[in-house]
Design an enzyme around this catalytic site. Structure first.
Site, short mmCIF file in Angstrom:
data_model
loop_
_atom_site.label_atom_id
_atom_site.label_comp_id
_atom_site.label_asym_id
_atom_site.label_seq_id
_atom_site.Cartn_x
_atom_site.Cartn_y
_atom_site.Cartn_z
N LYS A 13 0.84 -1.21 0.00
CA LYS A 13 0.00 0.00 0.00
C LYS A 13 0.86 1.26 0.00
O LYS A 13 0.63 2.19 -0.77
CB LYS A 13 -0.95 0.01 1.22
CG LYS A 13 -1.85 -1.21 1.32
CD LYS A 13 -2.77 -1.17 2.52
CE LYS A 13 -2.07 -1.29 3.86
NZ LYS A 13 -1.40 -2.58 4.10
N ARG A 88 -10.15 0.88 8.19
CA ARG A 88 -9.65 -0.43 8.59
C ARG A 88 -10.69 -1.22 9.36
O ARG A 88 -10.42 -2.34 9.78
CB ARG A 88 -8.45 -0.22 9.52
CG ARG A 88 -7.15 -0.61 8.90
CD ARG A 88 -6.12 -0.39 9.98
NE ARG A 88 -4.98 -1.19 9.76
CZ ARG A 88 -3.91 -0.75 9.12
NH1 ARG A 88 -3.87 0.47 8.64
NH2 ARG A 88 -2.87 -1.54 9.00
P1 AP5 Z 1 4.81 -1.63 1.92
O1 AP5 Z 1 4.53 -0.79 0.73
O2 AP5 Z 1 5.50 -0.99 3.08
O3 AP5 Z 1 3.45 -2.39 2.40
P2 AP5 Z 1 2.18 -1.86 3.19
O4 AP5 Z 1 1.00 -2.49 2.56
O5 AP5 Z 1 2.21 -0.37 3.27
O6 AP5 Z 1 2.42 -2.54 4.58
P3 AP5 Z 1 2.28 -1.97 6.07
O7 AP5 Z 1 2.99 -2.96 6.94
O8 AP5 Z 1 2.70 -0.55 6.16
O9 AP5 Z 1 0.76 -2.09 6.27
P4 AP5 Z 1 0.04 -2.08 7.62
O10 AP5 Z 1 -1.36 -1.97 7.16
O11 AP5 Z 1 0.30 -3.23 8.50
O12 AP5 Z 1 0.70 -0.86 8.43
P5 AP5 Z 1 0.24 0.64 8.67
O13 AP5 Z 1 1.42 1.48 8.73
O14 AP5 Z 1 -0.86 1.01 7.77
O15 AP5 Z 1 5.65 -2.91 1.41
C1 AP5 Z 1 6.09 -3.89 2.33
C2 AP5 Z 1 7.51 -4.36 1.94
O16 AP5 Z 1 7.42 -5.10 0.73
C3 AP5 Z 1 8.51 -3.24 1.68
O17 AP5 Z 1 9.77 -3.66 2.11
C4 AP5 Z 1 8.48 -3.06 0.14
O18 AP5 Z 1 9.72 -2.61 -0.36
C5 AP5 Z 1 8.18 -4.48 -0.32
N1 AP5 Z 1 7.32 -4.55 -1.50
C6 AP5 Z 1 6.23 -3.79 -1.79
N2 AP5 Z 1 5.66 -4.18 -2.95
C7 AP5 Z 1 6.40 -5.23 -3.40
C8 AP5 Z 1 6.32 -6.07 -4.55
N3 AP5 Z 1 5.36 -5.91 -5.47
N4 AP5 Z 1 7.26 -7.03 -4.69
C9 AP5 Z 1 8.24 -7.21 -3.77
N5 AP5 Z 1 8.37 -6.44 -2.66
C10 AP5 Z 1 7.46 -5.46 -2.47
O19 AP5 Z 1 -0.39 0.53 10.13
C11 AP5 Z 1 0.43 0.27 11.24
C12 AP5 Z 1 -0.40 0.29 12.53
O20 AP5 Z 1 -1.01 1.58 12.71
C13 AP5 Z 1 -1.57 -0.70 12.61
O21 AP5 Z 1 -1.13 -1.98 13.01
C14 AP5 Z 1 -2.44 -0.02 13.67
O22 AP5 Z 1 -1.93 -0.19 14.96
C15 AP5 Z 1 -2.29 1.46 13.33
N6 AP5 Z 1 -3.30 1.96 12.36
C16 AP5 Z 1 -3.06 2.50 11.13
N7 AP5 Z 1 -4.20 2.88 10.55
C17 AP5 Z 1 -5.20 2.57 11.42
C18 AP5 Z 1 -6.62 2.72 11.37
N8 AP5 Z 1 -7.24 3.26 10.31
N9 AP5 Z 1 -7.34 2.28 12.43
C19 AP5 Z 1 -6.74 1.74 13.51
N10 AP5 Z 1 -5.40 1.57 13.62
C20 AP5 Z 1 -4.63 2.00 12.58
#
Ligand code: AP5
Ligand code: MG
Length: 228
Positions: A13, A88
């Site tokens: 994402k 989410r």
């Molecule tokens: P990356 O692009 O970083 O993936 P991502 O989908 O953004 O993964 P996240 O771990 O950030 O998602 P998340 O939903 O768990 O975390 P968030 O920060 O939103 O890619 C991942 C890796 O793969 C990278 O190393 C990249 O280089 C590689 N990659 C990407 N595409 C690739 C491909 N095609 N091929 C190979 N490699 C690839 O949320 C974190 C925390 O915040 C949550 O756990 C929660 O506690 C809180 N939070 C956030 N939003 C909310 C909400 N709305 N409500 C409640 N809590 C919330």
């Protein structure tokens, strides 16, 4: 363009959000990044959120809604946005629809980036992020050119505190229980699209781009051409 990015933790994402911003110039808003900034600043909101994020649990809906509500008021959101990590829960999705209905500017595309849970763990455990600008790298799939420093700003690359294998597995469980129903919510209203997130980053973006271009406003030149 008003777009919501869905998908398992590690689906890409953040990576695709950045590519879309580069091409289309609309802001990429990651609630996870906003929460991590609040945690780093030590603000009361950050202190409250830290107990949840560090364990891989969602922060309470009220908190996430407050953060996104404030961010969407900023002037740079007038021409559209990409939401990454919000909504989410179904409650957050309903809030977003109700809020956007007031300005007649609802979500156009809910894009599910699909990967398997096994791939999610592989990606999360080898992800590195820039401590300064938040750019995202991977030790195998998407390496920074310099050792341990960001290509874009030279900041140190670090591992997110919620990127351990154990916390990642909890985040996947949380996704299936609390966030997967959001996919159905958008499917029911005909706004759900999906892409294969396991292809190479540039190929995933080609699919994303071709979808977005079906929704993008035609340029003045295209309008004239189309009228002929
Ligand atoms: P990356 O692009 O970083 O993936 P991502 O989908 O953004 O993964 P996240 O771990 O950030 O998602 P998340 O939903 O768990 O975390 P968030 O920060 O939103 O890619 C991942 C890796 O793969 C990278 O190393 C990249 O280089 C590689 N990659 C990407 N595409 C690739 C491909 N095609 N091929 C190979 N490699 C690839 O949320 C974190 C925390 O915040 C949550 O756990 C929660 O506690 C809180 N939070 C956030 N939003 C909310 C909400 N709305 N409500 C409640 N809590 C919330
Ligand atoms: Mg992310």
């Amino acid at each position: 363009m008003r777009l919501v990015l869905l998908g398992l933790p590690g689906a890409g994402k953040g990576t695709q959000g950045e590519h879309i911003t580069e091409k289309y110039g609309i802001p990429h808003i990651s609630t996870g990044s906003l929460i991590r900034e609040a945690v780093a600043s030590g603000s009361p909101l950050g202190q409250e959120a830290n107990g949840y994020i560090s364990k891989g649990n969602l922060v309470p809906d009220e908190l996430a809604i407050r953060i996104i509500h404030e961010r969407l008021q900023a002037p740079d959101c007038a021409g559209g946005w990409i939401l990454d990590g919000f909504p989410r829960t179904v409650r957050q999705a309903v809030f977003l629809d109700e809020q956007l209905a007031l300005s007649n500017s609802g979500v156009q595309i809910a894009l599910d980036i699909r990967i398997t849970p096994e791939e999610a763990v592989r990606r999360i455990s080898q992800r590195r992020v820039c401590s300064q600008c938040g750019a995202v790298y991977h030790l195998t799939y998407y390496r920074a050119k310099g050792k341990g420093v960001c290509d874009k700003c030279g900041g140190d690359l670090i591992q997110r505190s919620d990127d351990t294998v154990e916390t990642a597995r909890n985040r996947l469980d949380v996704y299936m229980v609390q966030t997967h129903p959001v996919v159905h919510y958008y499917a029911q209203s005909g706004r759900l699209y999906s892409v294969d997130g396991e292809a190479a980053i540039k190929d995933v973006f080609a699919d994303v781009d071709s979808l977005i271009s079906r929704f993008a406003e035609p340029t003045a030149e295209e309008s004239v051409g189309g009228a002929r």
